[in-house]
Design a protein around this motif. Sequence first.
Motif, PDB file in Angstrom:
ATOM      1  N   PHE A   1       0.822  -1.200   0.000  1.00  6.90           N
ATOM      2  CA  PHE A   1       0.000   0.000   0.000  1.00  6.90           C
ATOM      3  C   PHE A   1       0.860   1.255   0.000  1.00  6.90           C
ATOM      4  O   PHE A   1       0.655   2.178  -0.782  1.00  6.90           O
ATOM      5  CB  PHE A   1      -0.911  -0.015   1.231  1.00  6.90           C
ATOM      6  CG  PHE A   1      -1.996   1.000   1.184  1.00  6.90           C
ATOM      7  CD1 PHE A   1      -3.181   0.718   0.518  1.00  6.90           C
ATOM      8  CD2 PHE A   1      -1.843   2.238   1.774  1.00  6.90           C
ATOM      9  CE1 PHE A   1      -4.189   1.660   0.456  1.00  6.90           C
ATOM     10  CE2 PHE A   1      -2.850   3.182   1.704  1.00  6.90           C
ATOM     11  CZ  PHE A   1      -4.026   2.895   1.052  1.00  6.90           C
TER      12      PHE A   1
ATOM     13  N   THR B   1       2.501   1.852  -3.338  1.00  5.54           N
ATOM     14  CA  THR B   1       1.641   2.411  -4.371  1.00  5.54           C
ATOM     15  C   THR B   1       1.301   3.866  -4.079  1.00  5.54           C
ATOM     16  O   THR B   1       1.017   4.629  -4.995  1.00  5.54           O
ATOM     17  CB  THR B   1       0.349   1.605  -4.518  1.00  5.54           C
ATOM     18  OG1 THR B   1      -0.053   1.172  -3.232  1.00  5.54           O
ATOM     19  CG2 THR B   1       0.557   0.410  -5.397  1.00  5.54           C
ATOM     20  N   GLN B   2       1.337   4.243  -2.791  1.00  5.14           N
ATOM     21  CA  GLN B   2       1.077   5.648  -2.496  1.00  5.14           C
ATOM     22  C   GLN B   2       2.235   6.532  -2.950  1.00  5.14           C
ATOM     23  O   GLN B   2       2.062   7.717  -3.187  1.00  5.14           O
ATOM     24  CB  GLN B   2       0.833   5.847  -0.995  1.00  5.14           C
ATOM     25  CG  GLN B   2      -0.430   5.206  -0.478  1.00  5.14           C
ATOM     26  CD  GLN B   2      -1.670   5.658  -1.227  1.00  5.14           C
ATOM     27  OE1 GLN B   2      -1.821   6.834  -1.519  1.00  5.14           O
ATOM     28  NE2 GLN B   2      -2.543   4.715  -1.571  1.00  5.14           N
TER      29      GLN B   2
ATOM     30  N   LEU C   1      -4.207  -0.529  -7.550  1.00  2.00           N
ATOM     31  CA  LEU C   1      -3.990  -0.840  -6.140  1.00  2.00           C
ATOM     32  C   LEU C   1      -4.631  -2.157  -5.704  1.00  2.00           C
ATOM     33  O   LEU C   1      -3.945  -3.016  -5.141  1.00  2.00           O
ATOM     34  CB  LEU C   1      -4.499   0.330  -5.288  1.00  2.00           C
ATOM     35  CG  LEU C   1      -4.165   0.214  -3.810  1.00  2.00           C
ATOM     36  CD1 LEU C   1      -2.676   0.274  -3.600  1.00  2.00           C
ATOM     37  CD2 LEU C   1      -4.838   1.332  -3.042  1.00  2.00           C
TER      38      LEU C   1
END
Lengths: 528, 313, 360, 324, 278
Positions: C47, C50-51, C325
């Motif tokens: 996560f 991907t941010q 995501l």
Amino acid sequence: MKIRRSAGALTAAVALSLLTACGGGNAAGPSSPGGQGGKTLVIDTAFQLKTTDPARMYEPSGLLIDQTIYDTLLTFKGSDVTKPVPALAESFTASDDAKTFTFKLRTDAKFSDGTPVTSADVAFSLNRVKNVKGNPSFLMAGLTVTAPDATTVVIASEEPNTAIPFILPNPALGIVNSAVAKKNGATDAEDADKTDTAEAFFNKQSQGSGPYVLESYSTTSQVVLKLNENYWGPKPVYSRVVVRNTQANVQRLNVQKGESQIAVDLSPEQAKNMGDLQVVNGASPNVFFLFANDNPEISKISSNPKFQEAVRYGVDYQGLVDLAGEGAVQAPGIVPSLFLGALPAADGIKRDVAKAKAALAESGLQNPTVKLNYPSDVQVNGLNFGDLAARVQANLKEVGINVELAPASVQTALESYRGGTEEMGLWQWGPDFPDPSNYLNFLPGQTVGLRAGWAEGAAPDLEELGGKARTTVDDAARSALYVDIQHKMNEAGPIMPLIQPAQILVGAKSVQNLQSNALWLVNVRELG
Amino acid sequence: MSALLEATGVAVEYHRTGAPPLRAVDHADLTLARGEILGLVGESGCGKSTLGRAIVGLQGTTSGEIRFDGRPVAPLGLRRRPAALRGLQMVFQDPYASLNPRRLVGDQVGDGFLLGGTSKAEARRRAGELLERVGLPADAVKRYPHEFSGGQRQRIAIARTLAAGPSCIIADEPISALDASAQASVANLLVELVRELDMGLVFISHDLSVVRQIADRTAVMYLGRVVEVGPTRQVWSEPAHPYTKALISAVPRADGGGVLPVELPGDVPDPSRPPGGCRFHPRCPVALASCAHDDPPLAILRDGRSAACVLAK
Amino acid sequence: MSSAKPKSGTPGAGRRPARPGGVLLRFLVRRLAAALLLCVGITLVAFTLTQLVPGDPAAANLGQSAVDDPAAVAAFRAKYGLDQPVPVQYLTYIGNVFQGNLGVSQQSHRPVAEDLAEFVPATIELALFAIVLSLVVGVALGVVAAVNRDRWPDQLLRVVSLGGVSMPTFWVALVAFYLLSFKFDLLPGTGRLDPVLSPPPYTTGFYSVDAALAGQWDVMWSALGHLVLPSLVLAVYTVGMLMRFSRASVLEILGNDYVRAARAKGLPERVVIVRHVLRPAMVAIITVAGVAFGSLLSGAVLVEKIFSWPGVGQYAYRSAVNLDLPGIMGVSIVVAGVYILINLLVDLLYGVIDPRIRLT
Amino acid sequence: MGTLLEVEDLTVWLATRNGPRKAVDGLSFRVDSGEVFGIAGESGSGKTMTAMALLGLLPHAAKTSGRAVFEGRDLLAMKPRALRDVRGRNIAMVSQDPSTSLHPMLSIETQVTEHMRHHLGIGRSEARGRAVELLSTVRIPDPERALRAHPAQFSGGMRQRIAIAVALACEPRLLLADEPTTALDVTVQAGILRLLDRLRRERDLAVVVITHDLGVMSAVADRICVMYGGRTAEVGPRETVLTRPRHPYTRGLLDALPHPEGGAATLRPIPGSPPSLGAVPGGCPFHPRCAFAVGSCQEERPEPVLIGTDHRVACPPDPLGGAA
Amino acid sequence: MTTGSRTPWRQPLALVGAAFVVLWVLVAVLAPVLAPYGPLDQIADKLLEPSAQHLFGTDQLGRDVLSRVIYGAQVSLPLAFLLVALSAVIGSVVGAVAGFFGGWVDGTLMRLADLVFAFPGIILAMAVAAALGPELRNAVLAVVVVSWPSYARLVRGLVMSARNAEYVAAGRLLGSSSVRTMIVDLRPNVAGPVLVMAALDVGNAVLLLSGLSFLGLGAQPPMAEWGSMVVSGMDYFDLWWLWLYPGLSILTVVLAFNFVGDTLRDALDPRTARAIRG
């Protein structure tokens, strides 16, 4: 990762192309197709496919597939995209202001479940595309669809829109069985973007009136189509069509071995020496172009008009055509050769190194160095941007311009391209619909123009011509306007059209009437 | 004779996941005087090595107290050992593992001086002297441990502890990994050093006959407990604890007599589940019925002897 | 040395707690807790990664014209919860995962769970095929090398195994494809199945197994045929790895007293190797086989691309470049799950091979 | 009591990085049936290699010469396959550490019966029955249950008993016991020594005990061979060798041991250390450490010479001759 | 009993490997001298078969494949060295810290390493590279991210075993602080295994890096990088010279390092060697 042909603007297509990282196509042992009764047609293509729900579909492979499943009001025949022909609509009339189009439906058309196609289905389908706010919804921007009676459909536009007959053949505007669709979560209401839940249903079970229905669907390996038993038109020759996700180089292999009948994504180089196969070399509607940013805040160098001139005459267009391979042509103007208003080939710019050097000298720039951005991880019609960029770099070197190559992934490159921050860019445009009005985007202040730093008011005469072209209905007059616009763009300005690559289909000799279509690549319906 | 080293009620437990804690040493008492050699004997797993490691601080204790020269010995943490404890050193069993194979012998021996505050050159010079003192050539300084035989390595290990100027050495099976002739010479070296430097030595060994030869006093351990302590001569000639007796009679003698040693039946019980009562009672040839529940403490007998047996007088 | 010596030599007499169930349960609970932690950790890493991405998932997954339409972008963001604050997005995601909902992929427009159910078996089928091949060939050659230590077969096999681990997988795939499929047409090339055949009804997701279950023999043979080339290519690396490792662990075992004892019993060399040497050597070998399986998954990413194998490697790749995501997270969880499962399997195999582990 | 094994001039070369080196050099001895023959010596003296040579289990690239006639057949000249049939059946081995010589992953039953079934061609149940008997012979309580167990479930002493049972399974004539008690505690050692003694009496079994421990030797051996540097130093009846040694090395070994009846006298070590493989000095291998060495000891290799009843010594100067 | 197998530098395999390593380093350094053309020079007709003029043929832009392969060494080798050095340093420090402090520090760091191990290398590298953007620099970072844990585990293991080693205990008893002991006693013991692992890892690094380039996440065209040369050659599947030679270059470089590393590994203590899986 090949974009054989992008029916959407390149940027969309390029982004999508990443999806196809290659997915599983199925080549097989040397067994003859048609093992399950009737004739089977195997088409290999590198998938760009997210869905077969027409209201959400806007990718090349989706267009190819949906074109066989869904009928549209109008369509194109063969490879000719300059002339829309009747499909579900027997005929249509346009109002003089190009704002109202009235379509008369044929009465014998039936959906795959045997129910007749009515104007309500048409209105539902088109409004759904608009309200789902998916990828193709822009096609319906500013349009309102009404069904005054069972066989009449009226499409009204807020602005004069001569392109409507050219937009309607798009398979995204295919007509779906509204009764069944509604039962499975589809809606054409204003808030369809939140309430429509039918996508999964459409991916399992097609609801069109075309000659084929969906048998199985995968975005990565293959889509299988089988005959629509209730098809209202003449029965197609192939009873089963397998569209497989296959990389271009493997497509070549498969079609040579006879494991597939049609290879869609071969480059001219790959299509050489194909032996006992037919090679259909159609022109692609895609145009590669170069721009030198006109915004002085981005670059003092690229915004210099004389520098732009030096670039314009410094590029070796013929060399790029050679690089692109057999069937590729120079793009004489930004409108591709297949469309109304395209420039004749002779009007293209010829390389003139002396002139370019003179222009550079006039510009007052000493040994300028510029950065050329391009997406390095995608191909269009089998062409690498990197290869073209390397060529351009070599060409401009001879003129005295140092080009620094700035490759980036399409994701990264798109950011700067769309932000208009690239000093120089090498990109490509694929038409959204086969009408020259789509290319007004390249004018100052418009979508692509802004990306090249071409602000509103930079070329008032061009902008005025553009405004006129937008509202003119008569084809001859329109054509003349577009020719004029392109001549002016070729004299000055930041945008230089480079080439139009070849669009090649390689097919087995047994496949009759194989023609390359700019919109959906292969017209499976017409194959004999 | 004040005690150089004093261990009272020392207990060591190992905690293992998913099993009851293993009490390797259970309330052991030991004292050692300057110039004295204490032999600590017992069979494998009786806790003699653990006790030795606890004494120098390499092993944390669960309870009990260890005092060296009057100061308490705290287990080693991440911090450096207090200088006052440098006098308490240890010699390990395996001279192959107790010397760093990749460091020069001179550097390893010199460490003791260096850490005592001498200069590098001085440390090296004195390391050379020490190595000669333990019977190695002076050029040993510039060689690596693998160039020496087992006996020589043990001498190097001894020299290393000597560099700290110890007054007490705990030697954990210092000769059992060596050949017979080397055993004798290393044992002799240790005895010699104790006499010469007036140190104390705890000589941990499973070999009773060597202990008998060199130790002034002998302590016998069984299953984590000290079961008998006393002057070596008396312990050997008149063992007070039946276990000591069994141990002694099990030692074969190289007298050519062809006498088979006496067998003590049974095995040492699992230390994590010691038998109730006297820990030796399941194997004891003279056990009384009460031995199964009465756990006799280490009781003082006459002549400086003690034993943990109800039958001991 | 065993930590517990039975009193008076009665084996296992009352001393050992006779609750293998309890031990196993505790083991499983501990494993499960660790697995859960790993999963949460991995999703958190995925996560966060991907941010960090500069791109915008909306731009990546919407068409160009749609991106210029704010309404379409807003619809997209609302649909995938991208309009929520980042920590909320993560917590929502984790909450959904515990309810078995992996979200909807932005690039395939399908529930991630459905995508994975299609792609994961494809990769596992390939990897299993390859690992079995590697184990059989790698261990056999490793044993041959070990028993011939320092003689010519050993030297030769050493070059072979080092060659195996030195080959770029994607390149081997190309060469193998070029030669075996293109030039000499010995093996089918791409995909899982002959295109004229339909996939068998879904039971396990392994085409070969499903086809056999359904009695579709032509489909099964086609599926097996298509497995050969990619799994051979994948196995090139793992065979080399396992060969090298088997050799080392067999050599280590050969030096043991109990092997000498077995030979001193006058047993035939074959029995000595198989019963006395290979079994303990397997303890180390299966550990590496677990690692090898992981490297097979790595190789699969490259091989799947070349052989158009619709596997999880490709899915991962496409998710990664499309900033999808839910897709990335789904793949992460699956990969972590596979990792955990393999470790569990390896541990259980230890128990099968080595009774000491079973007993304590 | 006939001669069971006659070893003559046994030489073993081991491969080292500097080429082959002698680990055993011209060793000769005989073992009579039913007797316990001891081979003593420090590490590197070649005693283990002697046993391995007899079993044909020398490390890779080792070579032998000489003869080792066992029941009329020369073990050293036998084909590997034929030797394999002798191994485990006629000659068995017990090695030093039962925690490493028993296979940790195989059940006791497998380990006791596998070679029985191979050599004697008997079935599973018969082998099992014999195994039960064997285990009770070596005093393993509850043998039925023990068969299902694994080595880790037994203590060191029990494991060594099991290892002995394994060795006895095919009723061999000769048992090679290489340091059979070194890894054990003294109280356990006593039990094993008693077991060996009982077995050889009950089964007319010849045992070769290899050990560095002269105490063990003294307890069980009938005759003793003391080895040094791969050669025989002294060989003879137990009592003679241990009480009236004639070789300076035997004497040194005995002196290095703690004195039998105590006293505070220090131990008397032999100076120096035993030679390593490939560095055995010329002449008498012991001469650099020998207090009695004379000039000729450096050049001449002494052969064992008969000097008393069955007593041979390889030391021509015989400096201890008078001490006897 | 051991034979000469413990002297690594006498082994023919190690010699061959070392020779190839030296050869490739020379090629990288001398590329401008050795290569007949520049790596980007479009000097000939496109897609020519290998000939005397162009030994390895030409590519789709008419560039000399031989020259590109030669210049490719300038990309792959220095990067491989760099990222192995980075991973080794980072991993060793982490491993030493974890092994030294133990407890929760160890727990945390090793769980982190587990996390990385739980992912097949290329998938994590892919995610990292994709997240940071497909550039060679980011690919290098991605490879470092996936490769440090092996060093951490190795060094941690060595530190842990050294922590319990008797020579460390002896040093501590002499009054050496734990930090000093670890440094003095550990440095010489860790250096060897870490170097061996690094030697083997250079090969892995080259493989991983070229794999990323192959996926389009590393070097971008037109850079002459072997992995990306293979992938662009793939478009012309039957024009084997486009992808055969760059692939062979990767193979020989990796093989050379593995020859050297493997022989060195054999010289190590087997238990340490087992921790190095190469």
